[in-house]
Scaffold this active site. Structure first.
Site, short mmCIF file in Angstrom:
data_model
loop_
_atom_site.label_atom_id
_atom_site.label_comp_id
_atom_site.label_asym_id
_atom_site.label_seq_id
_atom_site.Cartn_x
_atom_site.Cartn_y
_atom_site.Cartn_z
CB CYS A 44 100.08 37.71 106.49
SG CYS A 44 100.79 37.39 108.10
CB CYS A 68 103.74 36.79 107.00
SG CYS A 68 102.30 36.08 107.78
CG ASP A 69 104.21 38.82 103.49
OD1 ASP A 69 105.01 37.90 103.70
OD2 ASP A 69 103.09 38.65 102.97
#
Ligand code: NAP
Length: 298
Positions: free
Chosen positions: A129, A132-133
């Site tokens: 992701c 997200c990261d």
């Protein structure tokens, strides 16, 4: 007894809930992760009519708000079992909920590469992701693996944060939409490695390299992270005894009817040719409408 139980709160499940509530039915939606599903992880959505640019997270939140405002009950725990007995029984968080009809809208999960080091460095530099990261790797060099829309969108998103992005694709032409291809080819800090496959993720405490095999031999890329975007795979083992599957997907046509009366499949989880937010949302509308007809007869 609930009228309709919906498993999954991606665009398919949330659209189904909105239609079912507007039809006056009682609805419980089960979501074990984040409302929005894959959509929530999409940096920018530019092909959903009415929104020229909207983040996947914002569109997810907006659908969630609409669904809950209309009175859908949202149970935010994973479903662990589903049985057909006096309707459909759904077990989630130790509770059993029984519904007259079931809409399966559980989407699909990111596929893994299956190479050495991938699991060992999961959460320590291997990510599925980018949204997200990505920020953890600000100013660093990272790799993205894949040649579809997700990989190219992820590469473009990461190019805005990271110093350099290697985009590694196993063929010499991309599967992604031309618009994304043009953008990655024009990006100064994206280096595309065509006809190249990753063979091993290396590191110490965290990822520090990705080994790749190309036409000219092996290379070791110094990267701080590897973002895997090599497609989706369904997770329908739980439904195998309930409905017919095809290559892991629930066999259902555009009317969302499965092999079992009262069970409908909507979105990425079913056999279909175009997996997009809009086609998932359309499936949700169809599934709720068909489920309503079924509920009125039982
Ligand atoms: P996808 O379209 O299935 O693409 C997967 C990519 O990964 C392909 O390029 C494939 O290569 C490559 N691949 C598969 N297995 C691999 C392996 N073991 N090693 C290396 N490469 C591998 O998946 P996706 O990009 O996740 O998209 C999923 C669905 O969502 C698609 O229908 C897509 O159109 C849709 N989507 C749409 C948008 C949008 O419209 N903005 C955004 C994101 C996703 P090959 O090309 O050689 O098969």
């Amino acid at each position: 007894m609930i009228d309709i139980a919906i498993i999954g709160a991606g665009p398919a499940g949330m659209s189904a809930a909105i239609y079912a509530r507007r039809a006056g039915l009682s609805v419980t939606v089960f979501e074990g992760e984040m409302c929005g599903g894959q959509m929530a992880y999409t940096p920018e959505v530019e092909n959903y009519p009415g929104f020229a640019h909207i983040s996947g997270a914002e569109l997810s939140f907006s659908m969630r708000h609409q669904m809950v405002s209309l009175g859908a009950e949202l149970v935010e725990v994973p479903v662990t079992a589903v049985t057909a007995k006096g309707g459909y029984s759904v077990t989630a968080g130790g509770e059993v909920y029984t519904a007259k009809a079931l809409i399966v809208a559980n989407g699909a999960k990111r596929r893994k590469l299956g190479i050495p080091g991938e699991d060992a460095y999961g959460g320590r530099g291997v990510s599925y992701c980018a949204v997200c990261d990505g920020m953890f790797f600000k100013g660093k060099t990272v790799a993205v693996v894949g040649g579809g829309n997700t990989a190219l969108e992820d590469a473009l998103y990461l190019a805005g944060i990271c110093e350099k992005v290697y985009l590694i694709h196993r063929r010499d032409t991309f599967r992604a939409q031309q618009l994304f291809v043009d953008k990655v080819q024009a990006a100064e800090n994206i280096e595309i490695l065509y006809s190249t496959v990753p063979t091993e993720v290396r590191g110490e405490a965290r990822v520090n390299a990705l080994c790749v095999q190309g036409a000219d031999g092996e290379r070791v890329l110094d990267v701080a992270a590897v973002f895997v975007a090599v497609g989706l795979s369904p997770e329908n083992e739980m439904f195998a005894g309930l409905v017919e599957l095809a290559d892991g997907y629930i066999r259902a046509g555009d009317d969302t009817h499965t092999s079992r009366a009262g069970v409908f499949a909507a979105g990425d989880t079913r056999t279909k040719t175009l997996r997009q937010i809009i086609t998932a949302a359309a499936d949700g509308a169809m599934a709720a409408t068909e489920a309503e007809k079924y509920v009125r007869t039982v």
